[in-house]
Structure formats: structure tokens, C-alpha cells
Write a protein that holds these residues in place. Sequence first.
Motif, PDB file in Angstrom:
ATOM      1  N   ASP A 174       4.689   8.859  -6.621  1.00  0.00           N
ATOM      2  CA  ASP A 174       5.866   8.975  -5.771  1.00  0.00           C
ATOM      3  C   ASP A 174       5.972  10.405  -5.240  1.00  0.00           C
ATOM      4  O   ASP A 174       5.396  11.329  -5.802  1.00  0.00           O
ATOM      5  N   TYR A 175       6.721  10.536  -4.135  1.00  0.00           N
ATOM      6  CA  TYR A 175       6.913  11.884  -3.580  1.00  0.00           C
ATOM      7  C   TYR A 175       8.233  11.922  -2.832  1.00  0.00           C
ATOM      8  O   TYR A 175       8.553  11.012  -2.050  1.00  0.00           O
ATOM      9  N   ARG A 176       9.002  12.976  -3.073  1.00  0.00           N
ATOM     10  CA  ARG A 176      10.255  13.193  -2.359  1.00  0.00           C
ATOM     11  C   ARG A 176      10.175  14.530  -1.655  1.00  0.00           C
ATOM     12  O   ARG A 176      10.044  15.578  -2.287  1.00  0.00           O
ATOM     13  N   GLU A 177      10.231  14.486  -0.322  1.00  0.00           N
ATOM     14  CA  GLU A 177      10.219  15.742   0.423  1.00  0.00           C
ATOM     15  C   GLU A 177      11.619  16.318   0.526  1.00  0.00           C
ATOM     16  O   GLU A 177      11.820  17.522   0.435  1.00  0.00           O
ATOM     17  N   SER A 178      12.603  15.453   0.698  1.00  0.00           N
ATOM     18  CA  SER A 178      14.002  15.881   0.687  1.00  0.00           C
ATOM     19  C   SER A 178      14.862  14.642   0.510  1.00  0.00           C
ATOM     20  O   SER A 178      14.386  13.516   0.575  1.00  0.00           O
ATOM     21  N   GLY A 179      16.145  14.836   0.287  1.00  0.00           N
ATOM     22  CA  GLY A 179      17.024  13.713   0.016  1.00  0.00           C
ATOM     23  C   GLY A 179      16.993  13.361  -1.461  1.00  0.00           C
ATOM     24  O   GLY A 179      16.511  14.117  -2.308  1.00  0.00           O
ATOM     25  N   ASN A 180      17.524  12.202  -1.757  1.00  0.00           N
ATOM     26  CA  ASN A 180      17.604  11.739  -3.142  1.00  0.00           C
ATOM     27  C   ASN A 180      16.640  10.567  -3.335  1.00  0.00           C
ATOM     28  O   ASN A 180      16.565   9.668  -2.499  1.00  0.00           O
ATOM     29  N   PHE A 181      15.936  10.581  -4.466  1.00  0.00           N
ATOM     30  CA  PHE A 181      14.913   9.558  -4.703  1.00  0.00           C
ATOM     31  C   PHE A 181      14.946   9.155  -6.171  1.00  0.00           C
ATOM     32  O   PHE A 181      14.954  10.002  -7.059  1.00  0.00           O
ATOM     33  N   THR A 182      14.953   7.841  -6.414  1.00  0.00           N
ATOM     34  CA  THR A 182      14.818   7.333  -7.787  1.00  0.00           C
ATOM     35  C   THR A 182      13.837   6.166  -7.765  1.00  0.00           C
ATOM     36  O   THR A 182      13.751   5.423  -6.783  1.00  0.00           O
ATOM     37  N   GLY A 242       0.819  -1.207   0.000  1.00  0.00           N
ATOM     38  CA  GLY A 242       0.000   0.000   0.000  1.00  0.00           C
ATOM     39  C   GLY A 242       0.854   1.260   0.000  1.00  0.00           C
ATOM     40  O   GLY A 242       0.715   2.113  -0.884  1.00  0.00           O
ATOM     41  N   TYR A 243       1.752   1.384   0.975  1.00  0.00           N
ATOM     42  CA  TYR A 243       2.548   2.606   1.145  1.00  0.00           C
ATOM     43  C   TYR A 243       3.974   2.212   1.479  1.00  0.00           C
ATOM     44  O   TYR A 243       4.228   1.496   2.452  1.00  0.00           O
ATOM     45  N   SER A 244       4.926   2.645   0.657  1.00  0.00           N
ATOM     46  CA  SER A 244       6.351   2.456   0.925  1.00  0.00           C
ATOM     47  C   SER A 244       6.924   3.789   1.380  1.00  0.00           C
ATOM     48  O   SER A 244       6.918   4.767   0.629  1.00  0.00           O
ATOM     49  N   TYR A 245       7.427   3.844   2.600  1.00  0.00           N
ATOM     50  CA  TYR A 245       7.820   5.111   3.233  1.00  0.00           C
ATOM     51  C   TYR A 245       9.227   4.973   3.783  1.00  0.00           C
ATOM     52  O   TYR A 245       9.552   3.979   4.433  1.00  0.00           O
ATOM     53  N   SER A 246      10.074   5.937   3.485  1.00  0.00           N
ATOM     54  CA  SER A 246      11.406   5.940   4.101  1.00  0.00           C
ATOM     55  C   SER A 246      11.659   7.313   4.697  1.00  0.00           C
ATOM     56  O   SER A 246      11.815   8.305   3.978  1.00  0.00           O
ATOM     57  N   TYR A 247      11.631   7.361   5.991  1.00  0.00           N
ATOM     58  CA  TYR A 247      11.866   8.605   6.732  1.00  0.00           C
ATOM     59  C   TYR A 247      13.159   8.464   7.516  1.00  0.00           C
ATOM     60  O   TYR A 247      13.364   7.486   8.236  1.00  0.00           O
ATOM     61  N   THR A 270      19.254   8.502   0.684  1.00  0.00           N
ATOM     62  CA  THR A 270      18.802   8.185  -0.681  1.00  0.00           C
ATOM     63  C   THR A 270      17.797   7.039  -0.632  1.00  0.00           C
ATOM     64  O   THR A 270      17.969   6.082   0.127  1.00  0.00           O
ATOM     65  N   ASN A 271      16.777   7.129  -1.451  1.00  0.00           N
ATOM     66  CA  ASN A 271      15.796   6.056  -1.600  1.00  0.00           C
ATOM     67  C   ASN A 271      15.843   5.567  -3.036  1.00  0.00           C
ATOM     68  O   ASN A 271      15.592   6.336  -3.969  1.00  0.00           O
ATOM     69  N   TYR A 292       7.143   7.210  -0.759  1.00  0.00           N
ATOM     70  CA  TYR A 292       7.446   8.529  -0.200  1.00  0.00           C
ATOM     71  C   TYR A 292       8.827   8.488   0.446  1.00  0.00           C
ATOM     72  O   TYR A 292       9.186   7.498   1.104  1.00  0.00           O
ATOM     73  N   HIS A 293       9.579   9.584   0.296  1.00  0.00           N
ATOM     74  CA  HIS A 293      10.914   9.628   0.901  1.00  0.00           C
ATOM     75  C   HIS A 293      11.171  10.989   1.537  1.00  0.00           C
ATOM     76  O   HIS A 293      10.998  12.034   0.912  1.00  0.00           O
ATOM     77  N   TYR A 294      11.549  10.932   2.804  1.00  0.00           N
ATOM     78  CA  TYR A 294      12.057  12.107   3.509  1.00  0.00           C
ATOM     79  C   TYR A 294      13.393  11.724   4.095  1.00  0.00           C
ATOM     80  O   TYR A 294      13.477  10.841   4.951  1.00  0.00           O
ATOM     81  N   GLY A 295      14.454  12.363   3.641  1.00  0.00           N
ATOM     82  CA  GLY A 295      15.778  11.974   4.109  1.00  0.00           C
ATOM     83  C   GLY A 295      16.701  13.158   4.290  1.00  0.00           C
ATOM     84  O   GLY A 295      17.657  13.344   3.540  1.00  0.00           O
ATOM     85  N   TYR A 296      16.431  13.992   5.304  1.00  0.00           N
ATOM     86  CA  TYR A 296      17.205  15.213   5.506  1.00  0.00           C
ATOM     87  C   TYR A 296      17.505  15.387   6.987  1.00  0.00           C
ATOM     88  O   TYR A 296      16.657  15.152   7.847  1.00  0.00           O
TER      89      TYR A 296
END
Length: 1002
Positions: free
Chosen positions: A348-356, A261-266, A321-322, A302-306
Motif C-alpha cells: 500500500d502507499y499513501r501520498e497524502s490524505g488519510n488511508f486505512t 491489479g491496482y486500486s488507485y484513488s486520486y 480518505t481511502n 495507492y491513495h492521493y487525496g490532497y
Amino acid sequence: MKTFLMILCCALTVFTVKAQFSGAGSGTEEDPYQITNADELAEMAYFLGNSHKGTCFKVMNDIDLTTWIAENNPTAGWNPIGVQSDHFKGNLDGDNHTISGFYVNRPALDYVGFFGYIESAAIKNLQVSGSSVSGHNQTGGLFGEVTSSSVIDNCKLTLTGASGLSGRENTGGLIGCIYNSTISNSEYVGKVKGSYNDVGGIAGRNEYSTFNNCSAKADIECPNYENVGGIIGYSNRDLTCFGCKHKGDISGKNYVGGVVGYSYSYYNSSPELTFTITISSCCHYGNVSGTDYIGGLLGKSYHYGYYRTSSYNGYTYYYSTNNTKIEKCFVSGEISGVKYVGGIFGDDYRESGNFTIKILNCYTYVDVIGSTYVGGIAGEVDNTGSIRYCYLCGSVAGTENVGGIIGHMANTTVSSNCAIIYSLSANTNYGRICGKKDSGTLGALGSQQGNRAYGSCVATINGEEVTITDSELNGSGIGLSALRNPNTYIGLGWDFEDTWTINNGLTFPYLAWEKRVSHIQLSKTAASLTLGETSTIEATITPTDADMKDLEWTSSDETIVNVDNGTITAIAEGTATITVKAKDGSEMSATCVVTVSNTQDSDPADFDNVVYMQSFSAELGDEIDVPILLKNQNDGDITGFDFYLYLPDGITPVLDEDEFPVISISTGRTTARKHAIFGDIEADGSIHIYTNATRPTYTFSGTGGEVATISLKVADDAPNGVQQIVLRNISIESISEEDPFEVLRYNLSASIGRLTFGINDGETLNIAQAKTYDEVNYSRTFSAAGKWQALYLPFSIPVETLTANGLEVAELNDTHMYDTDEDGQFDKMSIEFLYLKSGATTPNYPYLIKASEASEVNLSLPNTEVCATTATQIECATTRQTFKIKGTYAGVSGADMYNNNYYAMGGGSLVRVEDATSGLKPQRWYLSIENKDGSPVEYFAPSMRIMINGVEIEEEETTGIQSIVTSSDSETIYTLDGRKMNPNETLPAGIYVKNRQKMIVR
């Protein structure tokens, strides 16, 4: 038992007594505690915490928990082993024995499952079945929470109750929450319902874990909440999901996916980290529905990595990085929502950091329905990413930003994809490939990286049909034949050695690891019903372990016969064809023709108790004994039977000296001493056949087979063909039933005389099985003399028969390309056919035929087998091109002929079709020409005619090289495609022609 209950209560709080096990074993890996009953199974609750870490248990036999639960916890059911304050840290080997009668009813308790909480544990080969499980937070069918490098392997739970598994937050079919652990080869079967966020078919919530070859067969409901997935509801940080499958319908609010459903990396800490999310070789069958962020595989990533720290000199920044990768996956069903809806991926959504994000080698057999950001593969990709080697087969509908592959793209590469999209509906920003492109790269139109789309896609824009033309957003339009041809995809760079496979000409590509349906066998291919009657058709698929066994049942006329998953119902008089088709894209199907009448006319298999006669064949003048068969449900229950037999013209009963029909009891089921059989000829010409038992207790033995025979005679002048024989007013007397069993009518057929088969040239043929006929008649009209025509038939014709009727036939031998002006380009081509002088043609093989004069020719072929119709393809090649000749019994549309640059016979030579108005009729073959790399041959003129050369073979010739070139210089060397070699050129290894002879250079 009271003592045991007191100890168990203590075990669930704090251990104050030494753990005890009542069975055999010492708890070591070499000598595990041996669990043989429910009491011993519950005693695992004594062995919690660090002091019992690594304690080993093994189930020794099947165990039923029903009695234990009824005596100990009749309302709440099984007491989960391990609690939040005291974890199970041991090892259990279920040894594949079944633990049945499992039931948990603890809706206010957290950490619910067969195990409540396990840590650093190893559970394998655990097979559990029961009715239902209910809990609060962290509820799983087998495990409430799993943590600290636990390993779960080969575990299965089946819940058959209507409620299945239910919980609040973090609810999963097998696991509520899983952290930093591995689960492999495990399955959940049942239903899952969550009343808050994070609900999955295997796990509700995951972090840093690996899922290998897990499956869930479950409808999943969480209609008002978020993070709902067929395998995992919510996943944080690293995830590996390989070979996982979900089958069932899924409904939620936001962030809903067929697998995740939701893949999240904080991450908001130092140092810099890389998170890897891999979903590979996974699939989902069923519908997925919700509001926003809905995906056939993954709802949202979703990725937040800051992270920022302060120091005397300023700030230090850390970025994580995600890397998300979805590959070798597929989806089948309907994917519906409002915003960000995709056949594979929602958004997809990137709030900060690197995402591919990369979506590779995936496909969908789906209908995607939404409002904005709607795509057959992805609703939106708005970060650094790529979609390659993917395809949709289905329809896409929305209002804005609607695309066959992707709805909206930015900073993304979309190339080498195919949209087999039958209907596209939108208001604005639409395309067969992409709805809206803000930035990124779409494969250049017509290039190897370009995108392809079904050229006959029906587009409805603002409620009106419009014509779509090729463009960057729409891709290059091609026909269905090309989309079923591997060269189309090889030309785009797809891997058909390890990743993809295809049934050339029959299916679209599918992943090589899939097990698709290869054959469907129906229990009956014809059936007769009366008005209002129902019957069942059973379908058997091959292989039995196909990944997707679901079948689609349809009726050609539902006003006559209705079908529901194999159950057919007669609605009105007439005939309808029931078709069953595999839903996995294999294009496998089977049919049953159903005839509805207002009288009984059915297969004996439709009745538990019936007397009937089998259909038979007979020659004119034959006298045969036809079996009378009894089919009854209970052995020794039937005392006698009675029916009326109606014979067609030309068939009469054999009479004895008293002018009664010759009918006799078969001693295999009874004896003449016990039963007598009679046959009276009635006034209407029917034969009344009935039995009498010498005692009322005498019965027929067995439950099926012959009970009597009747002798019939076929007249010398009986009508040829299939005649109908009717049994009416069938009645069977039973010992156990007060009233007799009754059947109004039963029909059988008698094939009388010669079995014939007639075929006219150009008619559509669809023959499923080979059959030998006494006579095959073939009719064909030749409008011109001496002009070659295409010949493609499912039966063999002797050459001497063709010759006797003024016909000549030739078969393919070789193709030749010539450079007549020696400018380095081919400017002449011919296809070489060999005249057949003896033998016979081969069924389902392309030939040429011509007549010595314009006429209608009728051929009569005795004792001939008509084979199943197949679309045979043969190939031959030059050093540069591949020539493919393919036969058809269904014909080819003018649009397909034109769009695919096919050649067909016309005026004695092969001509490429110049427009889409004229198609190819059945019983013909056609030609396609491709370069060796799969690309089209572009320099041939549209009106180019390919000449046909007939070649005579003399028996004394031993070389396979015929008159390819003509030259006065016998020393000149040519390639097999007719190119003259430079005399100063060193010949590479190969086969050449010199002085009309084959020359091999090694």
C-alpha cells in the motif's frame, strides 16, 4: 442485403434515416423488439443515441452468426453496436439463448466488443460464444465501454480460439472500461492478452462501479506492462467487488493481482471525500507472477487525496480518505515477483490524505516467492491498517523482510493470525509471522490476540537450516493437530458460527460460504498394465458444483507408473499407488493401485473389444457357472471369439459325458442355431474356448454382456484365499475389421473358501470401505496382568468372547474433578469407565481392555464386518473443562503428543507425555483437556497421572450417578465434578448429587 449494409454503415456514423426494425414488437418494455436471427440482432445498431434511449429488445431463440459474418464482414467479423460518438442506450434481454459464431478482428479499432459503447443501458441474460475478439483500446469481449449507471446481469462470453481476447490498453474479458455501473452474475471463459496497461479477466479499467458474483476462467498475459488483475486490471476510486472468482494464471510486470491489479484513488479537488474499496468473498486459483507489487488478490493500493486553495487569508486544505477492506477471501497457487509480494496483498502507499487498510478472515494455500518484502498474506503494510483472523498454508521464500503473514509492517496491527508455514527461506529480517516490524502492534505472545505458527516450520537462513523459537516475530509454535482443531482459532477470537468452518481433526479452517470437495470417486481402484501401456482413470467429485474442482495427481513411484491428470503410463515392472487429491484444502483424496507387468493384465474397461470373465467367489466343493462376457464397440459387428483359459490348482472344468468342458452359448445375445461353442483341453492344461458361426454373417447382438457360460468345480481341498485365473491370446473376429481384435492376456480372481481378515495390534490401518469377512483374527500381547490398556478397533468384539479369553473391557462413562482440600482448586481427577458385562464393543470407539495375566491373546471372530477406519472423537465435560478422547489408526508422533499436552495410557493410567521422543502407536486413543473457553489447562502438572476408575453397574440401580463422592454426611450436596457446595449457598439451576442420588434444581 446490399440495402442493409448501406444502412448499417450510416448507423455507425450519424443517423440520417429513421431507425427500422424488421421483426416483431414495438420496442417497449411490455412489447420489446423480438430478435430471431442475425440480421435482426445487427439492427440494434440503428437504435443509438438519446432518441432511442430505453428501447427494448429480446432474443427469442438461439442465433448462429457464422453465416452472417461470412456474408457481411468475413475478415473483420461482428460490427460492435454503439460507437464513441453515438452510444447504445437501450435494453437487451438475451433470455439465456445462445448467440454462437461470434468473432471480431479489428485490432486498430477502439471500443470493441459485442457492444462497442453502452450508456445508461440494461443488458441481461446474454449468452455469447465464439472464437476470438481483437481490438485496440477499450476492448472487451461483450462491451468496449460501459458508463452512466448501466446494469449488466447474467451475461457470459466463451471464446474457444487459441488467441481468445486481445487488445491494447483497457482490455477485459467482458468489458474494456466500466464507469459508475454494475455488473453481476456474469462470466468470461477464454484467454486475455493485453499489449499495454490495464488488463483484467472481467474488466480492464473500472471507476466507481460494483462487481457482484462475477467469474473469469482465463489465463491473462500482459508480460511487459502494468495493472493486471484476474477480475479488474486497474480500479480508480470507489469499488465494491463481492463474490468474484478468477481461475487461471496471470502474468504482468508491476501491479498484478489475482482479483485486482491496482486500486488507485486520486482526488485533487474539494470538498473532502471518502473512497471505499471493498473486496469481499472473492478468490483466485492459479499462479500470479510479475516484478513488483504482486498479490494473490490485490497487487497494490495507492491513495492521493490532497487539495489546496488560496484565499486572502491564506490556504484552505482538503483531505480525502481511502478505506480499503479485504475480507473473507482466499487464494490458491504460486505468487511470485521481486519486491512487495504477498499471498493476498502486495503493498500500500499513501501520498497524502488519510488511508486505512484492513485484511480480515482471509487465507491462502500458496507458495510465495520474491526477494524483498515478501509475506504469506501481505508483502508490506506501511499505513494505518490491520491483519486479523488470517492464515497462510504453504511456504514463503525471499532474501530480506520475509514473513509467514507479513514481510514488513509499520503503523499496523497484526494479531490473531496463524502461519501454517512448512518452509521459510530468507537471508535477513525473517519470522514465521513478520519479517520486520518498524512500528505497530503484533499480538502478544501466547495471548488471545497473539499469532500462532506451525512449530515444525523448516527455516533456511543464508542456505543453512536454523531452529526457530517462539518470539513476537515468530508467534507461538504449535503442532498440526492443534492447527486442525477449531478450539485453537476460537481461542484467538475467530467466528465459527457465521464466518469459518472446519472438519475437526482433518482440515484447516475454511470460509463457511465455500463449496469444498467432500468426496472423490475413481473409475477404478486397481489397474494392471503392461510395459509402455497407457490407461485413463476418471475422477468424479462431490459436490459437482464445488468452487474448485482441480485435482492433484501423484504417483508413489514415477519410475514404475507416471500419471498426468488421470492418464497413467507404465514405465517399469512393479506396483505404484496413484493418489488424486483435491487442491482446495479439503484433504479429500482417493487412490488406485497400479500393477505393471510384461504381459497383458488389465481391466476390460481399458479395451473397446474384448472377451473376458468376471471375478467370482466360491466355497469349497461348489460347482458354479461363470459367465463369459463380450464387450464390443459396435452392435452386431462380432462374429466369433477365441481364447485360452488357465485355471489355478483346485479349480477344474465340469466335463460332459464325452470328457469335454461344459460350455454353452447364452441365447440372450445369439442362438445355438447361429453359433456353436467348443472347449478343448490342451496339453499344457489350459482350456481352448472358441466359437463358430453357422454362417459368416451371423453376429452377436448388443455391445456388452454375457455370451456364454462355463461350468467350474472347486475342490474340497482347494487352497483358501484369492487365486488368479488367466485368459491368454484373446482374439475377436469382426465383420468391419480386416484383422481380428487381439488382447494378449486378461486376469481375473477367484476367492476360494473362507474370506478372512487378520490384524495385529499396533499396525497401521487404512480401510476405505466396510466389508464382511467369514473370519477376523485379532492378535494382541499383554505384557502385564491387570493393567488397563487402550483399545480402538474397526470391528466389534462380543463381550463373551473377551471374557472367555481372560479379558475385561470397559467404556467411558464420566469424568470427575475433586477439590479434596477445599481450597477452591481441583487437585484430583479421575475418568470413570463402566465394565461391559454383555453385548459387544462398537467399531471405531475408544475402550479400555486388560488381561487377567500377561500373555499373547489371539481372538477368532466369525462372520464379522470390518468397518471403514475413522478417527472418532468423543467429548465429555465438567463445569469448567472439556475432555476429548480421539482414536487413531495412524498413530501420533511424539512431537505432537508433547506439543499438544496429550495424555495416553501407560502403566494402567493416563499420563501426559513428558518429552517428544515417544509417540502413540496405531489402534490407540488419546486425551486432551481444555478449559471451556478453549484455552489450555495450565495448572495440571506435566507428570500428572489421571486415575482410571472401573465401575460395576447393578441392574437394580436406576440413577445415572455412580459413586462420585464418599461422605458420612448424607445431607452434603456436590456438583457433578465433585465440588462440595456451601450449605448456606443458594443452588442455581442444574444437576447435583445428594446422598449418591441425582438431584435436579429447576
